[in-house]
Design a protein around this motif. Sequence first.
Motif, PDB file in Angstrom:
ATOM      1  N   PHE A 107       0.891  -1.273   0.049  1.00  0.00           N
ATOM      2  CA  PHE A 107       0.104  -0.049  -0.169  1.00  0.00           C
ATOM      3  C   PHE A 107       0.917   1.223  -0.062  1.00  0.00           C
ATOM      4  N   LEU A 108       1.985   1.255   0.826  1.00  0.00           N
ATOM      5  CA  LEU A 108       2.847   2.560   0.763  1.00  0.00           C
ATOM      6  C   LEU A 108       3.601   2.666  -0.539  1.00  0.00           C
ATOM      7  N   LEU A 109       3.701   1.432  -0.982  1.00  0.00           N
ATOM      8  CA  LEU A 109       4.576   1.608  -2.380  1.00  0.00           C
ATOM      9  C   LEU A 109       3.638   2.297  -3.365  1.00  0.00           C
ATOM     10  N   ILE A 110       2.294   1.891  -3.435  1.00  0.00           N
ATOM     11  CA  ILE A 110       1.268   2.479  -4.218  1.00  0.00           C
ATOM     12  C   ILE A 110       1.047   4.103  -4.064  1.00  0.00           C
ATOM     13  N   LEU A 111       1.272   4.192  -2.747  1.00  0.00           N
ATOM     14  CA  LEU A 111       0.987   5.945  -2.271  1.00  0.00           C
ATOM     15  C   LEU A 111       2.018   6.622  -2.678  1.00  0.00           C
ATOM     16  N   LYS A 112       3.239   6.151  -2.622  1.00  0.00           N
ATOM     17  CA  LYS A 112       4.538   6.684  -3.021  1.00  0.00           C
ATOM     18  C   LYS A 112       4.528   6.867  -4.444  1.00  0.00           C
ATOM     19  N   ASP A 113       4.117   5.835  -5.466  1.00  0.00           N
ATOM     20  CA  ASP A 113       4.205   5.903  -6.704  1.00  0.00           C
ATOM     21  C   ASP A 113       3.081   7.248  -7.148  1.00  0.00           C
ATOM     22  N   VAL A 114       1.962   6.777  -6.493  1.00  0.00           N
ATOM     23  CA  VAL A 114       0.794   7.922  -6.712  1.00  0.00           C
ATOM     24  C   VAL A 114       1.556   9.456  -6.648  1.00  0.00           C
ATOM     25  N   ALA A 115       2.003   9.678  -5.579  1.00  0.00           N
ATOM     26  CA  ALA A 115       2.463  10.923  -5.141  1.00  0.00           C
ATOM     27  C   ALA A 115       3.565  11.498  -5.909  1.00  0.00           C
ATOM     28  N   LEU A 126       0.439  19.853 -18.648  1.00  0.00           N
ATOM     29  CA  LEU A 126       0.028  19.547 -20.056  1.00  0.00           C
ATOM     30  C   LEU A 126       0.313  18.159 -20.220  1.00  0.00           C
ATOM     31  N   LEU A 127       0.920  17.237 -19.447  1.00  0.00           N
ATOM     32  CA  LEU A 127       1.440  15.998 -19.648  1.00  0.00           C
ATOM     33  C   LEU A 127       0.396  15.123 -18.696  1.00  0.00           C
ATOM     34  N   PRO A 128      -0.298  14.155 -19.291  1.00  0.00           N
ATOM     35  CA  PRO A 128      -1.211  13.440 -18.365  1.00  0.00           C
ATOM     36  C   PRO A 128      -0.569  12.483 -17.533  1.00  0.00           C
ATOM     37  N   LEU A 129      -1.503  12.389 -16.504  1.00  0.00           N
ATOM     38  CA  LEU A 129      -0.889  11.164 -15.338  1.00  0.00           C
ATOM     39  C   LEU A 129      -0.432  10.172 -16.042  1.00  0.00           C
ATOM     40  N   PRO A 130       0.937   9.614 -15.998  1.00  0.00           N
ATOM     41  CA  PRO A 130       1.365   8.319 -16.691  1.00  0.00           C
ATOM     42  C   PRO A 130       0.622   6.958 -15.967  1.00  0.00           C
ATOM     43  N   LEU A 131       0.296   6.192 -16.603  1.00  0.00           N
ATOM     44  CA  LEU A 131      -0.036   4.607 -16.090  1.00  0.00           C
ATOM     45  C   LEU A 131       1.209   4.178 -15.601  1.00  0.00           C
ATOM     46  N   LEU A 132       1.004   3.029 -14.662  1.00  0.00           N
ATOM     47  CA  LEU A 132       2.140   2.130 -13.966  1.00  0.00           C
ATOM     48  C   LEU A 132       2.290   1.117 -15.172  1.00  0.00           C
TER      49      LEU A 132
END
Length: 132
Positions: A107-115, A126-132
């Motif tokens: 969960f913390l890894l996901i949160l860090k990646d999203v942040a 202007l850049l879209p939020l990239p996908l994993l």
Amino acid sequence: GHLDNSKALLASRDKNGVNLGVLLMSKSRGISFVSTFQEWLRAKEDDQAALKEMLKNRPAIQRDIFLVPLEKINSYIDNPDGHKWKPNEWIVHQVWCQNAQKCASHFLLILKDVAERISNADSNPLLPLPLL
């Protein structure tokens, strides 16, 4: 839109029925729903079982629940029985955890990646939020 003031509850449905893991409740209608639900919960002591029993015995209550697709409000990290969370979805719900340490780390890894993705997007809006 999904917010219908004539409903008491906005929730999703999974293989077990209406899912109470993540929900939105109407201020005007939700209090009555909660009062009714509390009566059933006292008898069952398990929210999902109490809701199933309440809906079985009082099917008219189903009209007070607005159901949205699971991925709209209740994506899972590791639960194989539901919609698996994907980047750019709003809500991640951690359930069905078989190993608390592993789940917390994941969960913390996901949160860090999203942040990090949000931070990078802020530097170039202007850049879209990239996908994993």
